[in-house]
Enzyme design. Structure first.
Site, PDB file in Angstrom:
ATOM      1  N   SER A  59       0.862  -1.178   0.000  1.00 30.14           N
ATOM      2  CA  SER A  59       0.000   0.000   0.000  1.00 30.14           C
ATOM      3  C   SER A  59       0.898   1.226   0.000  1.00 30.14           C
ATOM      4  O   SER A  59       2.112   1.099  -0.201  1.00 30.14           O
ATOM      5  CB  SER A  59      -0.886  -0.057   1.248  1.00 30.14           C
ATOM      6  OG  SER A  59      -1.891   0.921   1.194  1.00 30.14           O
ATOM      7  N   ARG A 307       0.663  -3.767  -6.966  1.00 26.38           N
ATOM      8  CA  ARG A 307      -0.659  -4.247  -6.583  1.00 26.38           C
ATOM      9  C   ARG A 307      -1.680  -3.370  -7.291  1.00 26.38           C
ATOM     10  O   ARG A 307      -1.492  -2.145  -7.383  1.00 26.38           O
ATOM     11  CB  ARG A 307      -0.814  -4.092  -5.062  1.00 26.38           C
ATOM     12  CG  ARG A 307      -2.081  -4.670  -4.463  1.00 26.38           C
ATOM     13  CD  ARG A 307      -1.882  -6.102  -4.059  1.00 26.38           C
ATOM     14  NE  ARG A 307      -2.979  -6.571  -3.213  1.00 26.38           N
ATOM     15  CZ  ARG A 307      -3.997  -7.291  -3.681  1.00 26.38           C
ATOM     16  NH1 ARG A 307      -4.068  -7.652  -4.942  1.00 26.38           N
ATOM     17  NH2 ARG A 307      -4.951  -7.687  -2.851  1.00 26.38           N
ATOM     18  N   THR A 343      -7.747   1.947   3.314  1.00 23.46           N
ATOM     19  CA  THR A 343      -7.546   1.110   4.500  1.00 23.46           C
ATOM     20  C   THR A 343      -8.623   1.354   5.545  1.00 23.46           C
ATOM     21  O   THR A 343      -9.159   0.400   6.136  1.00 23.46           O
ATOM     22  CB  THR A 343      -6.157   1.396   5.103  1.00 23.46           C
ATOM     23  OG1 THR A 343      -5.191   1.224   4.074  1.00 23.46           O
ATOM     24  CG2 THR A 343      -5.851   0.466   6.253  1.00 23.46           C
ATOM     25  N   CYS A 501       2.348  -6.153 -17.296  1.00 24.59           N
ATOM     26  CA  CYS A 501       2.754  -6.940 -16.122  1.00 24.59           C
ATOM     27  C   CYS A 501       4.017  -6.320 -15.520  1.00 24.59           C
ATOM     28  O   CYS A 501       5.045  -6.232 -16.180  1.00 24.59           O
ATOM     29  CB  CYS A 501       3.015  -8.393 -16.502  1.00 24.59           C
ATOM     30  SG  CYS A 501       3.729  -9.296 -15.114  1.00 24.59           S
ATOM     31  N   CYS A 526       5.401 -13.970 -10.571  1.00 23.40           N
ATOM     32  CA  CYS A 526       4.162 -13.207 -10.339  1.00 23.40           C
ATOM     33  C   CYS A 526       4.133 -12.611  -8.924  1.00 23.40           C
ATOM     34  O   CYS A 526       4.314 -13.316  -7.934  1.00 23.40           O
ATOM     35  CB  CYS A 526       2.970 -14.140 -10.536  1.00 23.40           C
ATOM     36  SG  CYS A 526       1.402 -13.372 -10.133  1.00 23.40           S
ATOM     37  N   CYS A 529      -0.287  -8.997  -8.384  1.00 20.22           N
ATOM     38  CA  CYS A 529      -0.910  -7.662  -8.452  1.00 20.22           C
ATOM     39  C   CYS A 529      -2.306  -7.726  -9.062  1.00 20.22           C
ATOM     40  O   CYS A 529      -3.104  -6.825  -8.870  1.00 20.22           O
ATOM     41  CB  CYS A 529      -0.026  -6.695  -9.223  1.00 20.22           C
ATOM     42  SG  CYS A 529      -0.034  -6.929 -11.005  1.00 20.22           S
ATOM     43  N   CYS A 532      -3.148  -8.607 -14.871  1.00 19.66           N
ATOM     44  CA  CYS A 532      -3.458  -9.391 -16.083  1.00 19.66           C
ATOM     45  C   CYS A 532      -4.914  -9.826 -16.076  1.00 19.66           C
ATOM     46  O   CYS A 532      -5.578  -9.836 -17.124  1.00 19.66           O
ATOM     47  CB  CYS A 532      -2.525 -10.586 -16.208  1.00 19.66           C
ATOM     48  SG  CYS A 532      -2.374 -11.564 -14.709  1.00 19.66           S
TER      49      CYS A 532
HETATM   50  C1  LIG Z   1      -0.078   1.475  -4.537  1.00 18.58           C
HETATM   51  C2  LIG Z   1      -1.164   1.609  -3.522  1.00 18.58           C
HETATM   52  C3  LIG Z   1      -1.152   2.683  -2.646  1.00 18.58           C
HETATM   53  C4  LIG Z   1      -2.165   2.801  -1.699  1.00 18.58           C
HETATM   54  N1  LIG Z   1      -2.076   3.819  -0.807  1.00 18.58           N
HETATM   55  C5  LIG Z   1      -2.955   3.880   0.209  1.00 18.58           C
HETATM   56  C6  LIG Z   1      -2.805   4.839   1.239  1.00 18.58           C
HETATM   57  O1  LIG Z   1      -1.858   5.636   1.227  1.00 18.58           O
HETATM   58  N2  LIG Z   1      -3.720   4.851   2.235  1.00 18.58           N
HETATM   59  C7  LIG Z   1      -4.753   3.971   2.280  1.00 18.58           C
HETATM   60  O2  LIG Z   1      -5.554   4.021   3.220  1.00 18.58           O
HETATM   61  N3  LIG Z   1      -4.941   3.053   1.313  1.00 18.58           N
HETATM   62  C8  LIG Z   1      -4.063   2.977   0.287  1.00 18.58           C
HETATM   63  N4  LIG Z   1      -4.198   2.014  -0.669  1.00 18.58           N
HETATM   64  C9  LIG Z   1      -5.373   1.128  -0.627  1.00 18.58           C
HETATM   65  C10 LIG Z   1      -5.257   0.081   0.477  1.00 18.58           C
HETATM   66  O3  LIG Z   1      -4.022  -0.573   0.375  1.00 18.58           O
HETATM   67  C11 LIG Z   1      -6.399  -0.915   0.346  1.00 18.58           C
HETATM   68  O4  LIG Z   1      -7.620  -0.223   0.377  1.00 18.58           O
HETATM   69  C12 LIG Z   1      -6.364  -1.950   1.474  1.00 18.58           C
HETATM   70  O5  LIG Z   1      -5.159  -2.660   1.464  1.00 18.58           O
HETATM   71  C13 LIG Z   1      -7.537  -2.917   1.329  1.00 18.58           C
HETATM   72  O6  LIG Z   1      -7.519  -3.833   2.394  1.00 18.58           O
HETATM   73  P1  LIG Z   1      -8.145  -5.293   2.224  1.00 18.58           P
HETATM   74  O7  LIG Z   1      -8.007  -5.953   3.539  1.00 18.58           O
HETATM   75  O8  LIG Z   1      -9.464  -5.190   1.608  1.00 18.58           O
HETATM   76  O9  LIG Z   1      -7.210  -6.016   1.131  1.00 18.58           O
HETATM   77  P2  LIG Z   1      -5.641  -6.291   1.102  1.00 18.58           P
HETATM   78  O10 LIG Z   1      -4.900  -5.286   1.878  1.00 18.58           O
HETATM   79  O11 LIG Z   1      -5.286  -6.464  -0.322  1.00 18.58           O
HETATM   80  O12 LIG Z   1      -5.477  -7.684   1.844  1.00 18.58           O
HETATM   81  C14 LIG Z   1      -5.987  -8.866   1.294  1.00 18.58           C
HETATM   82  C15 LIG Z   1      -5.256 -10.060   1.867  1.00 18.58           C
HETATM   83  O13 LIG Z   1      -5.928 -11.237   1.439  1.00 18.58           O
HETATM   84  C16 LIG Z   1      -4.996 -12.188   0.974  1.00 18.58           C
HETATM   85  N5  LIG Z   1      -5.669 -13.040  -0.009  1.00 18.58           N
HETATM   86  C17 LIG Z   1      -6.168 -12.666  -1.206  1.00 18.58           C
HETATM   87  N6  LIG Z   1      -6.759 -13.719  -1.827  1.00 18.58           N
HETATM   88  C18 LIG Z   1      -6.613 -14.783  -0.995  1.00 18.58           C
HETATM   89  C19 LIG Z   1      -7.002 -16.152  -1.099  1.00 18.58           C
HETATM   90  N7  LIG Z   1      -7.710 -16.602  -2.132  1.00 18.58           N
HETATM   91  N8  LIG Z   1      -6.645 -16.995  -0.086  1.00 18.58           N
HETATM   92  C20 LIG Z   1      -5.959 -16.530   1.013  1.00 18.58           C
HETATM   93  N9  LIG Z   1      -5.570 -15.227   1.138  1.00 18.58           N
HETATM   94  C21 LIG Z   1      -5.908 -14.375   0.159  1.00 18.58           C
HETATM   95  C22 LIG Z   1      -3.879 -11.339   0.382  1.00 18.58           C
HETATM   96  O14 LIG Z   1      -2.668 -12.085   0.297  1.00 18.58           O
HETATM   97  C23 LIG Z   1      -3.818 -10.163   1.341  1.00 18.58           C
HETATM   98  O15 LIG Z   1      -2.933 -10.425   2.424  1.00 18.58           O
HETATM   99  C24 LIG Z   1      -3.211   1.850  -1.641  1.00 18.58           C
HETATM  100  C25 LIG Z   1      -3.221   0.773  -2.519  1.00 18.58           C
HETATM  101  C26 LIG Z   1      -2.195   0.646  -3.450  1.00 18.58           C
HETATM  102  C27 LIG Z   1      -2.205  -0.537  -4.364  1.00 18.58           C
HETATM  103  S1  SF4 Z   2      -0.867 -10.813 -11.350  1.00 16.71           S
HETATM  104 FE1  SF4 Z   2      -0.555 -10.871 -13.546  1.00 16.71          FE
HETATM  105  S2  SF4 Z   2       0.199  -8.847 -14.081  1.00 16.71           S
HETATM  106 FE2  SF4 Z   2       0.463  -9.076 -11.852  1.00 16.71          FE
HETATM  107  S3  SF4 Z   2       2.519  -9.860 -11.564  1.00 16.71           S
HETATM  108 FE3  SF4 Z   2       1.178 -11.632 -11.685  1.00 16.71          FE
HETATM  109  S4  SF4 Z   2       1.216 -12.189 -13.845  1.00 16.71           S
HETATM  110 FE4  SF4 Z   2       2.007 -10.105 -13.729  1.00 16.71          FE
END
Ligand SMILES: Cc1cc2nc3c(=O)[nH]c(=O)nc-3n(C[C@H](O)[C@H](O)[C@H](O)COP(=O)(O)OP(=O)(O)OC[C@H]3O[C@@H](n4cnc5c(N)ncnc54)[C@H](O)[C@@H]3O)c2cc1C
Ligand code: SF4
Length: 557
Positions: A59, A307, A343, A501, A526, A529, A532
């Site tokens: 994040s 991501r 978050t 990717c 991979c 993220c 794809c």
């Molecule tokens: C580049 C970037 C910058 C960001 N900046 C900010 C910021 O500054 N402030 C902010 O508040 N938000 C920010 N966000 C958004 C924030 O990160 C998300 O809103 C937050 O992480 C969502 O939380 P979540 O629990 O829904 O999902 P996630 O944080 O994605 O957690 C999901 C978890 O589930 C696990 N999982 C997924 N599928 C499975 C499966 N099938 N089996 C077992 N485990 C699985 C994953 O491995 C992961 O650990 C940012 C996002 C990105 C990508």
């Molecule tokens: S999820 Fe798809 S796009 Fe992301 S790293 Fe893996 S193969 Fe590449």
């Protein structure tokens, strides 16, 4: 949905949660808190595909502590990873060499980052995990959930975890262990953006019916340790403009936190139309801008990852409950795009689903719909947070980076001051995979070569994500039709997977004379993220879970 073909062991819980992100862990904690208050015992299991909690979390992150405050009212007295309050908040529009700063007064107060904290979300999840375990939650890292199991009436009975010890050709290796079933009275899906189980559930229960298509960005992030003399603890810098072209949405962030650490990130909206765009190369060249280079020069890059991020906002949130469970956090998509924050909403939706699940379990119910959950979200501050920014993304898409964002700014002000929008509620008209123009009609982009100091190549970057997958396992990037990459995507779009990717998983290889193209999938690289799965123009790539524990091992992203 899986019909059990092999003999699987099963375990029974009151609530099963998929994903140990902020949504899943907050849900687990809230259920246990409610049970403790009521003097009852509710069993909760959380399953996480990363080798450890936090390993797959990437994040920014500037954290709005609002949900944390509700979950732990005394959090300020606890030893949380929120150690760096925001001290400076800069927003810059970049040209190729210069920049134009926008004073904070341009933005409504809810856009301000003062009162927020800069932290590693991975470390916050590790801390939440400790709190959850102390309350009796069973957290199982290294376990990937591959599917749900259904009751005879079609409601969700629980989940099935991926098999271990299956070879690339599908045969069973020594140590083969079939996945287990974990049955829950309710199953909460907290997989984050573009969850693979959530995707199946959204389709099966038609949860997106009547809602706009979800929109996404790809966020690529690096963690740097910089010269202490250049470190400004608590400084937040957001940029827009260069190097992206006018028609491509996105921007960058730079957050100074803890001991000389800087988070540098670049987000490219995945509704881009030019198939020659490489988000990775955009990220690399943007670091050469003087506004960023002044901090990074002389520093050391210590981590890399990527991501996707949900961007559709309120209009794209699907129906949240289904028989036997609910979607929480970014599996449903609660990111506030102009604030770049999700978050707090992920945590709060997890907590609201937990309250609905606890009430249902306490009332002796199981496997029905948690009907109180979606109205509770709509009545909460999550809805308000998203409602007042609901037109920013559609305006950005329709009118581009300058006019679109200007209108978005005005729209946020009228929403803030008068609770009113001149535009009503605008809609997202098409999914991101449908936005590419043909390669022959789009402008090729000549990206500069990395200098090895500020900019780097993909392979050395992926190395810093500590990504590792067992090589002898079925490829988890499943093509519905193996001919599409070469027969359709290559002639039409110069196979964009080679460029979108961020981990170099997809390649077109050829013989020395340029003949005999082959589509190669380096699945072991991979970083999960999900781009794809989102951007493939034919929707031919299905991201499925690899063996649990594989993928990146992010230290503190
Ligand atoms: C580049 C970037 C910058 C960001 N900046 C900010 C910021 O500054 N402030 C902010 O508040 N938000 C920010 N966000 C958004 C924030 O990160 C998300 O809103 C937050 O992480 C969502 O939380 P979540 O629990 O829904 O999902 P996630 O944080 O994605 O957690 C999901 C978890 O589930 C696990 N999982 C997924 N599928 C499975 C499966 N099938 N089996 C077992 N485990 C699985 C994953 O491995 C992961 O650990 C940012 C996002 C990105 C990508
Ligand atoms: S999820 Fe798809 S796009 Fe992301 S790293 Fe893996 S193969 Fe590449």
């Amino acid at each position: 949905m899986s019909e059990a073909e092999v003999e699987r062991e099963s375990m029974e819980y009151d609530v099963v949660i998929v994903g140990a992100g902020p949504a899943g862990l907050s849900a687990a904690i809230r259920i246990k808190q409610l049970a403790a208050e009521a003097g009852s015992d509710v069993s909760v299991a959380v399953l996480e595909k990363g080798a450890e909690v936090g390993a797959h979390i990437l994040s920014g992150a500037v954290i709005d502590p609002r949900a944390l405050e509700e979950l732990f009212p005394k959090w300020r007295e606890m030893d949380t990873p929120l150690k760096t309050p925001v001290t400076r908040d800069k927003f810059l529009f970049l040209g190729p060499a210069g920049s134009l700063g926008f004073p904070e007064i341009f933005f409504p107060p809810f856009m301000s980052n003062h009162g927020m904290y800069i932290a590693s979300l991975g470390n916050i999840c590790r801390w939440l995990n400790d709190q959850a375990e102390a309350l009796g939650v069973e957290v199982y890292p290294g376990i990937a959930v591959s599917d749900v199991v259904l009751n005879e009436d079609g409601s969700v009975k629980g989940v099935v975890t991926g098999d271990l010890g299956v070879a690339k050709d599908g045969s069973h290796k020594g140590g083969y262990t079939p996945g287990m079933e974990l049955h829950g009275k309710y199953t909460l899906i907290g997989e984050g953006v573009r969850g693979s189980v959530a995707k199946k559930l959204i389709a099966r229960f038609d949860l997106a019916n009547g809602r706009d298509p979800q929109k996404f960005g790809l966020g690529i992030k690096e963690l740097w340790e910089i010269d202490p003399a250049k470190h400004v603890p608590g400084m937040v810098v957001h940029t827009m403009g260069w190097p992206l072209s006018k028609g491509t949405g996105g921007g960058s962030f730079m957050y100074h936190f803890e001991e000389n650490l800087v988070s540098v990130g670049f987000v490219v909206h995945l509704n881009y139309s030019n198939p020659h765009i490489s988000p990775f190369d955009e990220m690399q060249r943007h670091k050469h801008h003087p506004e960023l280079a002044q901090y990074l020069e002389g520093g050391k890059r210590i981590s890399y990852g990527a991501r996707a991020i949900t961007e559709g906002g309120l209009q794209s949130v699907p129906k949240l409950s289904f028989p036997g469970g609910a979607l929480i956090g970014c599996s449903a998509g609660f990111v506030n795009l102009p604030r770049i924050k999700g978050t707090h909403n992920a945590m709060k939706t997890g907590m609201l689903a937990a309250e609905a699940a606890f009430a249902a379990v306490s009332g002796g119910r199981q496997h029905d719909e948690l009907e109180s959950y979606e109205p509770a979200v709509n009545a909460s501050w999550v809805h308000k947070d998203l409602h007042r920014v609901r037109n920013v993304k559609p305006l950005w898409t329709k009118f581009g980076n300058i006019i679109g964002l200007g209108l978005g700014g005005i729209d946020m002000w009228t929403n803030y001051l008068f609770g009113f929008s001149f535009f009503g509620t605008m809609h997202h008209t098409k999914p991101d995979h449908a936005s590419l123009t043909r390669a022959a009609d789009a402008k090729p982009i000549d990206y500069p070569k990395p200098d090895g100091k500020l900019s780097f190549d993909k392979l050395s970057s992926v190395f810093l994500s500590n990504t590792n997958h067992e090589e002898d396992q079925p490829v988890h990037l499943v093509l519905a039709d193996a001919s599409i990459p070469l027969d359709q995507n290559l002639p039409a779009f110069d196979e964009p997977a080679q460029r979108y990717c961020p981990a170099g998983v997809y390649e077109i290889t050829r013989d020395d004379d340029g003949s005999n193209p082959k589509f190669v999938i380096n699945a072991q690289n991979c970083v999960h993220c999900k781009t794809c799965d989102i951007k493939d123009p034919a929707q031919n790539i299905n991201w499925t879970v690899p063996e649990g524990g594989g993928g990146p091992v992010y230290p503190n992203m």
